[in-house]
Design a protein around this motif. Structure first.
Motif, short mmCIF file in Angstrom:
data_model
loop_
_atom_site.label_atom_id
_atom_site.label_comp_id
_atom_site.label_asym_id
_atom_site.label_seq_id
_atom_site.Cartn_x
_atom_site.Cartn_y
_atom_site.Cartn_z
N ILE A 1 54.89 43.38 11.76
CA ILE A 1 53.50 43.11 11.36
C ILE A 1 53.22 43.70 9.98
O ILE A 1 52.59 43.07 9.13
N ALA A 2 53.70 44.90 9.72
CA ALA A 2 53.50 45.53 8.42
C ALA A 2 54.24 44.78 7.32
O ALA A 2 53.72 44.63 6.21
N SER B 1 52.30 41.72 6.50
CA SER B 1 51.09 42.12 5.80
C SER B 1 51.36 42.38 4.32
O SER B 1 50.57 42.01 3.45
N LEU C 1 57.16 46.96 17.31
CA LEU C 1 56.19 45.87 17.19
C LEU C 1 55.43 45.95 15.87
O LEU C 1 55.13 44.92 15.26
N CYS C 2 55.17 47.15 15.39
CA CYS C 2 54.38 47.32 14.17
C CYS C 2 55.16 47.05 12.89
O CYS C 2 54.56 46.68 11.88
N ILE C 3 56.47 47.24 12.90
CA ILE C 3 57.26 47.04 11.69
C ILE C 3 57.16 45.59 11.19
O ILE C 3 56.86 45.37 10.01
N SER D 1 48.97 50.90 -0.96
CA SER D 1 49.74 49.67 -0.85
C SER D 1 50.23 49.16 -2.21
O SER D 1 51.10 48.31 -2.25
N VAL E 1 56.01 50.32 20.54
CA VAL E 1 54.90 50.18 19.59
C VAL E 1 55.43 50.19 18.16
O VAL E 1 55.03 49.37 17.32
N PHE E 2 56.36 51.08 17.88
CA PHE E 2 56.94 51.18 16.54
C PHE E 2 57.67 49.89 16.17
O PHE E 2 57.49 49.35 15.08
#
Length: 62
Positions: free
Chosen positions: A30-31, A34, A26-28, A50, A23-24
């Motif tokens: 995406i962030a 973003s 995968l999220c990096i 942000s 999960v970690f």
């Protein structure tokens, strides 16, 4: 219920760590995408987190 309410699967700690790492990882990305795509047409009234890492914010003119 299979396993009962007190079920303790084998290697549950390892499996949980592997899932959290997935999960970690995968999220990096995406962030990061973003942060690059974030745009705000108006400056926020209050500071938002942000603004610290997003380069699309300009200086607020008073």
């Amino acid at each position: 219920m299979p396993g009962g309410p007190y079920c303790r699967p084998k290697h549950w700690k390892r499996n949980t760590a592997i899932a959290m790492a997935g999960v970690f990882l995968l999220c990096i990305p995406i962030a990061m995408i973003s942060v690059q795509l974030e745009q705000r047409p108006h400056m926020p009234v209050r500071p938002i987190p942000s603004q610290l890492w997003c380069k699309n914010f300009g200086k607020k003119d008073y």
